[in-house]
Design an enzyme around this catalytic site. Structure first.
Site, PDB file in Angstrom:
ATOM      1  N   ARG A   1      48.810  11.195  24.683  1.00  0.00           N
ATOM      2  CA  ARG A   1      48.641  11.294  23.228  1.00  0.00           C
ATOM      3  C   ARG A   1      48.276  12.728  22.844  1.00  0.00           C
ATOM      4  NH1 ARG A   1      44.819   7.125  20.025  1.00  0.00           N
ATOM      5  NH2 ARG A   1      43.068   8.264  20.897  1.00  0.00           N
TER       6      ARG A   1
ATOM      7  N   LYS B   1      45.455  -0.213  18.090  1.00  0.00           N
ATOM      8  CA  LYS B   1      44.767  -0.699  16.890  1.00  0.00           C
ATOM      9  C   LYS B   1      45.022   0.208  15.693  1.00  0.00           C
ATOM     10  CE  LYS B   1      40.393  -0.334  18.134  1.00  0.00           C
ATOM     11  NZ  LYS B   1      40.439   0.307  19.421  1.00  0.00           N
TER      12      LYS B   1
ATOM     13  N   ARG C   1      31.597  -2.324  17.533  1.00  0.00           N
ATOM     14  CA  ARG C   1      31.809  -2.104  18.970  1.00  0.00           C
ATOM     15  C   ARG C   1      30.654  -2.649  19.789  1.00  0.00           C
ATOM     16  NH1 ARG C   1      35.490   2.677  18.256  1.00  0.00           N
ATOM     17  NH2 ARG C   1      36.286   3.277  20.288  1.00  0.00           N
TER      18      ARG C   1
ATOM     19  N   ARG D   1      43.052  15.614  22.647  1.00  0.00           N
ATOM     20  CA  ARG D   1      41.631  15.403  22.350  1.00  0.00           C
ATOM     21  C   ARG D   1      40.844  15.416  23.655  1.00  0.00           C
ATOM     22  NH1 ARG D   1      41.607   9.966  18.805  1.00  0.00           N
ATOM     23  NH2 ARG D   1      39.888   9.474  20.192  1.00  0.00           N
TER      24      ARG D   1
ATOM     25  N   ARG E   1      35.686   5.507  28.626  1.00  0.00           N
ATOM     26  CA  ARG E   1      35.802   4.761  27.359  1.00  0.00           C
ATOM     27  C   ARG E   1      36.212   3.311  27.638  1.00  0.00           C
ATOM     28  NH1 ARG E   1      39.923   8.186  24.047  1.00  0.00           N
ATOM     29  NH2 ARG E   1      39.454   6.775  22.331  1.00  0.00           N
TER      30      ARG E   1
HETATM   31  P1  AMP Z   1      37.962   5.760  18.494  1.00  0.00           P
HETATM   32  O1  AMP Z   1      38.818   6.774  17.839  1.00  0.00           O
HETATM   33  O2  AMP Z   1      37.785   4.507  17.689  1.00  0.00           O
HETATM   34  O3  AMP Z   1      38.386   5.455  19.918  1.00  0.00           O
HETATM   35  O4  AMP Z   1      36.487   6.384  18.585  1.00  0.00           O
HETATM   36  C1  AMP Z   1      36.246   7.608  19.264  1.00  0.00           C
HETATM   37  C2  AMP Z   1      34.786   7.668  19.672  1.00  0.00           C
HETATM   38  O5  AMP Z   1      33.932   7.605  18.519  1.00  0.00           O
HETATM   39  C3  AMP Z   1      34.323   6.511  20.558  1.00  0.00           C
HETATM   40  O6  AMP Z   1      34.650   6.705  21.924  1.00  0.00           O
HETATM   41  C4  AMP Z   1      32.806   6.547  20.300  1.00  0.00           C
HETATM   42  O7  AMP Z   1      32.195   7.617  20.980  1.00  0.00           O
HETATM   43  C5  AMP Z   1      32.755   6.869  18.805  1.00  0.00           C
HETATM   44  N1  AMP Z   1      32.773   5.632  17.998  1.00  0.00           N
HETATM   45  C6  AMP Z   1      33.758   5.213  17.155  1.00  0.00           C
HETATM   46  N2  AMP Z   1      33.443   4.040  16.588  1.00  0.00           N
HETATM   47  C7  AMP Z   1      32.238   3.686  17.085  1.00  0.00           C
HETATM   48  C8  AMP Z   1      31.392   2.550  16.920  1.00  0.00           C
HETATM   49  N3  AMP Z   1      31.729   1.528  16.115  1.00  0.00           N
HETATM   50  N4  AMP Z   1      30.211   2.537  17.604  1.00  0.00           N
HETATM   51  C9  AMP Z   1      29.855   3.559  18.396  1.00  0.00           C
HETATM   52  N5  AMP Z   1      30.616   4.630  18.638  1.00  0.00           N
HETATM   53  C10 AMP Z   1      31.794   4.712  17.985  1.00  0.00           C
END
Ligand code: AMP
Length: 227
Positions: free
Chosen positions: A135, A13, A96, A170, A181
């Site tokens: 990654r 994405k 989400r 990370r 996740r």
């Molecule tokens: P991402 O980089 O989008 O995979 O986000 C990394 C982490 O940030 C996720 O695993 C969640 O812990 C938190 N996070 C990001 N976006 C959201 C969201 N819309 N709602 C809740 N937690 C989020």
């Protein structure tokens, strides 16, 4: 254009959102990246979050769970109210939860706007585990690379000299956290798919191994939203 990128973590994405952001000249908004910038000690313009809240966000992210809706929604609301979002935006990682999706729709309809389309990128869990565990991320600028192909160019290193040369994995890209996740995605976030299907807004692209093949899929799916 107001676009939602939808798909599991690691589905690509972010990469596609970055490309589409250049193509449509609208910002890419990643709530995950905003949270990581807080972890790096940066501030969100227009918001003050205490150290305890930032620590709590860090712990949640490192566990693979979701940050509570109330906080995430206020961060998103603050971001899309900035002037660069006037002509649209690409949401990458938000909504989400069904609640986030409903609040977003309500927020936009109060402004007389709406989400124009939702682009799903479909990738198998096994491909995602392979991709995310390889990654590597720049700890300073957040840019990501993959050990098998996309390592920093000289230009990247020049833009971020101390860091893009010293990539890290990370905490939430470690395999056990990736699995958590993905479980969170299937249990909670995937419920948004029927929500957007019912609105007739969902288009799907199949994520492929080769970037150019994914780009072709994404562009074909986007042509249905652009019409
Ligand atoms: P991402 O980089 O989008 O995979 O986000 C990394 C982490 O940030 C996720 O695993 C969640 O812990 C938190 N996070 C990001 N976006 C959201 C969201 N819309 N709602 C809740 N937690 C989020």
């Amino acid at each position: 254009m107001r676009l939602v990128m939808f798909g599991a973590p690691g589905s690509g994405k972010g990469t596609q959102a970055e490309r589409l952001s250049t193509k449509y000249n609208i910002p890419q908004i990643s709530t995950g990246e905003i949270f990581r910038s807080l972890k790096r000690g940066e501030q969100i313009p227009g918001m003050t979050l205490s150290k305890d809240v930032v620590d709590e966000i860090s712990n949640i992210i490192n566990s693979g769970a979701l940050v509570p809706d109330e906080l995430t929604i206020s961060v998103l609301k603050n971001r899309i109210s900035l002037p660069d979002c006037k002509n649209g935006f690409i949401l990458d990682g938000f909504p989400r939860t069904i609640n986030q999706g409903e609040v977003l729709d309500k927020m936009l309809s109060e402004e007389g706007t709406k989400i124009d389309g939702v682009l799903e990128i479909n990738v198998s869990d096994e491909a995602i585990i392979k991709r995310l565990s390889g990654r590597r991320t720049c700890p300073a600028c957040g840019k990501t690379y993959h050990i098998t192909d996309k390592l920093p160019t000289e230009a990247d290193k020049e833009a971020c000299p101390e860091h893009c040369a010293n990539l890290i994995q990370r905490d939430d890209d470690k395999e056990e956290v990736i699995r958590k996740r993905l479980a969170t995605y299937h249990e909670v976030t995937a419920k948004l798919k029927p929500y957007y299907e019912a609105q007739g807004k969902l288009v799907t692209a199949n994520g492929k191994e080769k970037l150019e093949d994914t780009i072709a899929e994404v562009d074909a799916a986007m042509s249905k939203i652009e019409q």
